[in-house]
Design a protein around this motif. Structure first.
Motif, PDB file in Angstrom:
ATOM      1  N   ALA A  54      35.664  43.058  41.030  1.00 16.69           N
ATOM      2  CA  ALA A  54      37.128  42.966  40.984  1.00 16.69           C
ATOM      3  C   ALA A  54      37.593  41.565  41.366  1.00 16.69           C
ATOM      4  O   ALA A  54      38.541  41.031  40.770  1.00 16.69           O
ATOM      5  CB  ALA A  54      37.748  44.015  41.903  1.00 16.69           C
ATOM      6  N   ALA A  55      36.939  40.941  42.333  1.00 12.64           N
ATOM      7  CA  ALA A  55      37.315  39.584  42.726  1.00 12.64           C
ATOM      8  C   ALA A  55      37.059  38.594  41.600  1.00 12.64           C
ATOM      9  O   ALA A  55      37.843  37.646  41.398  1.00 12.64           O
ATOM     10  CB  ALA A  55      36.538  39.173  43.979  1.00 12.64           C
ATOM     11  N   LEU A  56      35.979  38.792  40.836  1.00 14.28           N
ATOM     12  CA  LEU A  56      35.703  37.911  39.695  1.00 14.28           C
ATOM     13  C   LEU A  56      36.742  38.096  38.597  1.00 14.28           C
ATOM     14  O   LEU A  56      37.196  37.123  37.979  1.00 14.28           O
ATOM     15  CB  LEU A  56      34.299  38.179  39.163  1.00 14.28           C
ATOM     16  CG  LEU A  56      33.137  37.841  40.101  1.00 14.28           C
ATOM     17  CD1 LEU A  56      31.825  38.297  39.497  1.00 14.28           C
ATOM     18  CD2 LEU A  56      33.095  36.351  40.414  1.00 14.28           C
ATOM     19  N   VAL A  57      37.113  39.341  38.339  1.00 18.63           N
ATOM     20  CA  VAL A  57      38.166  39.599  37.349  1.00 18.63           C
ATOM     21  C   VAL A  57      39.453  38.902  37.769  1.00 18.63           C
ATOM     22  O   VAL A  57      40.121  38.239  36.962  1.00 18.63           O
ATOM     23  CB  VAL A  57      38.383  41.121  37.189  1.00 18.63           C
ATOM     24  CG1 VAL A  57      39.641  41.412  36.354  1.00 18.63           C
ATOM     25  CG2 VAL A  57      37.164  41.779  36.543  1.00 18.63           C
ATOM     26  N   ASP A  58      39.799  39.010  39.041  1.00 21.61           N
ATOM     27  CA  ASP A  58      41.045  38.417  39.530  1.00 21.61           C
ATOM     28  C   ASP A  58      40.994  36.892  39.591  1.00 21.61           C
ATOM     29  O   ASP A  58      42.041  36.241  39.671  1.00 21.61           O
ATOM     30  CB  ASP A  58      41.371  38.976  40.918  1.00 21.61           C
ATOM     31  CG  ASP A  58      41.857  40.419  40.860  1.00 21.61           C
ATOM     32  OD1 ASP A  58      42.196  40.887  39.757  1.00 21.61           O
ATOM     33  OD2 ASP A  58      41.875  41.077  41.913  1.00 21.61           O
ATOM     34  N   ALA A  59      39.794  36.322  39.548  1.00 22.26           N
ATOM     35  CA  ALA A  59      39.680  34.856  39.542  1.00 22.26           C
ATOM     36  C   ALA A  59      40.107  34.256  38.210  1.00 22.26           C
ATOM     37  O   ALA A  59      40.345  33.047  38.126  1.00 22.26           O
ATOM     38  CB  ALA A  59      38.236  34.448  39.855  1.00 22.26           C
ATOM     39  N   VAL A  60      40.213  35.080  37.176  1.00 19.87           N
ATOM     40  CA  VAL A  60      40.660  34.622  35.863  1.00 19.87           C
ATOM     41  C   VAL A  60      42.185  34.756  35.805  1.00 19.87           C
ATOM     42  O   VAL A  60      42.710  35.855  35.988  1.00 19.87           O
ATOM     43  CB  VAL A  60      40.008  35.450  34.733  1.00 19.87           C
ATOM     44  CG1 VAL A  60      40.484  34.964  33.367  1.00 19.87           C
ATOM     45  CG2 VAL A  60      38.485  35.376  34.841  1.00 19.87           C
ATOM     46  N   PRO A  61      42.916  33.670  35.570  1.00 24.62           N
ATOM     47  CA  PRO A  61      44.383  33.741  35.570  1.00 24.62           C
ATOM     48  C   PRO A  61      44.919  34.741  34.554  1.00 24.62           C
ATOM     49  O   PRO A  61      44.279  35.042  33.539  1.00 24.62           O
ATOM     50  CB  PRO A  61      44.799  32.307  35.209  1.00 24.62           C
ATOM     51  CG  PRO A  61      43.620  31.458  35.563  1.00 24.62           C
ATOM     52  CD  PRO A  61      42.412  32.306  35.318  1.00 24.62           C
ATOM     53  N   GLY A  62      46.116  35.203  34.813  1.00 29.99           N
ATOM     54  CA  GLY A  62      46.702  36.232  33.973  1.00 29.99           C
ATOM     55  C   GLY A  62      46.967  35.805  32.544  1.00 29.99           C
ATOM     56  O   GLY A  62      47.080  36.653  31.651  1.00 29.99           O
ATOM     57  N   ASP A  63      47.076  34.497  32.301  1.00 29.25           N
ATOM     58  CA  ASP A  63      47.322  34.040  30.937  1.00 29.25           C
ATOM     59  C   ASP A  63      46.028  33.755  30.176  1.00 29.25           C
ATOM     60  O   ASP A  63      46.068  33.232  29.053  1.00 29.25           O
ATOM     61  CB  ASP A  63      48.230  32.810  30.917  1.00 29.25           C
ATOM     62  CG  ASP A  63      47.691  31.637  31.737  1.00 29.25           C
ATOM     63  OD1 ASP A  63      46.698  31.831  32.473  1.00 29.25           O
ATOM     64  OD2 ASP A  63      48.263  30.535  31.647  1.00 29.25           O
ATOM     65  N   VAL A  64      44.904  34.093  30.773  1.00 24.45           N
ATOM     66  CA  VAL A  64      43.603  34.000  30.108  1.00 24.45           C
ATOM     67  C   VAL A  64      43.070  35.413  29.925  1.00 24.45           C
ATOM     68  O   VAL A  64      43.130  36.229  30.844  1.00 24.45           O
ATOM     69  CB  VAL A  64      42.601  33.174  30.950  1.00 24.45           C
ATOM     70  CG1 VAL A  64      41.215  33.187  30.324  1.00 24.45           C
ATOM     71  CG2 VAL A  64      43.110  31.747  31.103  1.00 24.45           C
ATOM     72  N   GLU A  65      42.560  35.716  28.746  1.00 22.09           N
ATOM     73  CA  GLU A  65      41.956  37.026  28.539  1.00 22.09           C
ATOM     74  C   GLU A  65      40.703  37.165  29.381  1.00 22.09           C
ATOM     75  O   GLU A  65      39.960  36.194  29.584  1.00 22.09           O
ATOM     76  CB  GLU A  65      41.594  37.223  27.059  1.00 22.09           C
ATOM     77  CG  GLU A  65      42.783  37.305  26.133  1.00 22.09           C
ATOM     78  CD  GLU A  65      42.389  37.616  24.696  1.00 22.09           C
ATOM     79  OE1 GLU A  65      43.271  38.060  23.930  1.00 22.09           O
ATOM     80  OE2 GLU A  65      41.208  37.427  24.341  1.00 22.09           O
ATOM     81  N   VAL A  66      40.450  38.379  29.874  1.00 21.18           N
ATOM     82  CA  VAL A  66      39.244  38.632  30.657  1.00 21.18           C
ATOM     83  C   VAL A  66      38.621  39.953  30.226  1.00 21.18           C
ATOM     84  O   VAL A  66      39.315  40.944  30.012  1.00 21.18           O
ATOM     85  CB  VAL A  66      39.521  38.630  32.177  1.00 21.18           C
ATOM     86  CG1 VAL A  66      40.438  39.784  32.591  1.00 21.18           C
ATOM     87  CG2 VAL A  66      38.215  38.672  32.967  1.00 21.18           C
ATOM     88  N   GLY A  67      37.309  39.936  30.063  1.00 23.55           N
ATOM     89  CA  GLY A  67      36.583  41.132  29.683  1.00 23.55           C
ATOM     90  C   GLY A  67      35.393  41.361  30.588  1.00 23.55           C
ATOM     91  O   GLY A  67      34.926  40.448  31.277  1.00 23.55           O
ATOM     92  N   VAL A  68      34.898  42.591  30.591  1.00 26.55           N
ATOM     93  CA  VAL A  68      33.704  42.965  31.342  1.00 26.55           C
ATOM     94  C   VAL A  68      32.712  43.605  30.387  1.00 26.55           C
ATOM     95  O   VAL A  68      33.061  44.532  29.650  1.00 26.55           O
ATOM     96  CB  VAL A  68      34.049  43.929  32.495  1.00 26.55           C
ATOM     97  CG1 VAL A  68      32.794  44.608  33.037  1.00 26.55           C
ATOM     98  CG2 VAL A  68      34.769  43.186  33.614  1.00 26.55           C
ATOM     99  N   HIS A  69      31.507  43.076  30.398  1.00 26.18           N
ATOM    100  CA  HIS A  69      30.401  43.611  29.600  1.00 26.18           C
ATOM    101  C   HIS A  69      29.423  44.287  30.544  1.00 26.18           C
ATOM    102  O   HIS A  69      28.712  43.622  31.298  1.00 26.18           O
ATOM    103  CB  HIS A  69      29.739  42.468  28.823  1.00 26.18           C
ATOM    104  CG  HIS A  69      28.309  42.689  28.435  1.00 26.18           C
ATOM    105  ND1 HIS A  69      27.860  43.838  27.828  1.00 26.18           N
ATOM    106  CD2 HIS A  69      27.211  41.881  28.569  1.00 26.18           C
ATOM    107  CE1 HIS A  69      26.548  43.743  27.595  1.00 26.18           C
ATOM    108  NE2 HIS A  69      26.137  42.567  28.053  1.00 26.18           N
ATOM    109  N   LEU A  70      29.433  45.620  30.569  1.00 26.43           N
ATOM    110  CA  LEU A  70      28.468  46.363  31.365  1.00 26.43           C
ATOM    111  C   LEU A  70      27.184  46.529  30.559  1.00 26.43           C
ATOM    112  O   LEU A  70      27.226  46.700  29.332  1.00 26.43           O
ATOM    113  CB  LEU A  70      29.026  47.730  31.765  1.00 26.43           C
ATOM    114  CG  LEU A  70      30.281  47.712  32.647  1.00 26.43           C
ATOM    115  CD1 LEU A  70      30.658  49.125  33.059  1.00 26.43           C
ATOM    116  CD2 LEU A  70      30.096  46.835  33.868  1.00 26.43           C
TER     117      LEU A  70
END
Length: 348
Positions: free
Chosen positions: A211-227
């Motif tokens: 969750a901290a890594l996801v939140d490190a990406v600013p809101g105006d940048v897309e962020v995805g998680v590959h499990l």
């Protein structure tokens, strides 16, 4: 039958250079892709295996063993340790290589877009490993807890450099999450049980870290998680009983994150075209884009269609992907894998 919409390229692609990857992906899948990676070419072809060669240059870090362990692309696969008597907090890691590669490939991406080879609305995708993956793979014992804040700070510096160099409305960042699933599953991955090194419930620590890594990406940048469950020799380190732990972890991370995920990728083993594997997807929290990694080289569109049919009763809106990157796929197989994505998914 449900037809998926859109495709995701998980990361690595079995080409020699970024231009070939970007140009070919745009040509074969352009209207199905919202973002294109550079293929993780060169030493990045096998995910994090090049990181010991980078980290091992730092003063205070030693390689384990006297002789190099040869690996393709000139990589030395030996593990790492903190030298005796060294305070981990004093270690200064060199640049890890992710930012420099992203910036170089983005220049290729923008040139191809200016030429009209890449659609104007497609973003450039950068895939980064979680710190846990590198630490759990190459460090051991008490060194893991000691080096974690040092390596985490280093990967976040790479992210910050990428964010400073690439316009935010052109960028998509994906966190690659494999070792975390090994810890959740208590998997004996590649010869050793994957274990946490922090106190308390391992699951809670895994959730807070991602969750901290996801939140490190600013809101105006897309962020995805590959499990992921790994891809050494096109084999998982653990074959999941079903998608329940994937859903449990994804839901917890999304609940703990301060910003929404743009996309989530979940792997699908090649032999799973049964309702039992997909049933837990009914409990997945909403996400803007869900991609199921049900495209496999070995059985192409026919196999993908079977898995699509099995998934559809539990989640009717999803796109397609492979279960992991295809950088290690046999030479000459890449085009057929990309073609399968196009055959089974519609355009956006």
């Amino acid at each position: 039958m449900t037809q998926p919409q859109g495709a995701l390229l998980v990361g690595s692609v079995n080409y020699d250079d970024a231009e070939t990857t970007i140009r070919t992906a745009a040509e074969m899948l352009g209207d199905r892709l919202r973002r294109i990676p550079d293929g993780e070419v060169g030493k990045r072809f096998h995910w994090i295996m090049f990181q010991p060669d980078v980290i091992g240059r730092a003063e205070g870090i030693e390689r384990i063993g006297e002789e190099p362990i040869p690996f393709p692309a000139g990589i030395d696969a030996r593990g790492l340790r903190i030298a005796e008597g060294v305070d981990a907090a004093s270690i200064v890691l060199p640049s890890l290589g992710y930012a420099s590669a992203a910036i170089e490939s983005y220049a290729v991406f923008t040139r191809l877009r200016a030429e009209g080879a890449v659609p104007a609305d497609v973003r450039f995708q950068v895939s980064l490993p979680t710190p846990l993956a590198v630490i759990s793979s190459f460090f051991h014992g008490d060194d893991r807890a000691a080096i974690e804040p040092v390596y985490t700070a280093a990967i976040l510096r790479e992210l910050d450099e990428i964010l400073a160099a690439i316009p935010h409305d052109d960028l998509a960042v994906q966190w690659d999450v494999a070792s975390e699933m090994g810890i959740i599953e208590r998997a004996a991955g590649y010869g050793a049980v994957m274990e946490a090194w922090w106190p308390g419930d391992p699951f809670d620590g895994l959730v807070s870290r991602l969750a901290a890594l996801v939140d490190a990406v600013p809101g105006d940048v897309e962020v995805g998680v590959h499990l992921c469950y790994g891809d050494a020799g096109e084999k998982h380190f653990f074959e999941p009983t079903d998608a329940a732990n994937l859903v449990r972890y994804a839901n917890a991370v999304m609940a703990a994150s301060g910003r929404p995920l743009t996309w989530l990728h979940l792997p699908v083993p090649i032999e799973r075209d049964d309702a039992g594997y997909f049933a837990p997807l009914a409990d997945l929290a909403p996400v803007d884009e869900l991609y199921l990694g049900l495209v496999h080289r070995e059985d192409g569109a026919e196999g993908a269609q079977r898995r699509i049919a099995a998934a559809a009763p539990f989640t009717t809106t999803f796109g397609v992907a492979t279960e992991c990157g295809i950088g290690r796929a046999p030479a000459g197989s890449t085009e057929s894998i990309l073609r399968t994505h196009a055959e089974v998914a519609t355009a956006w």
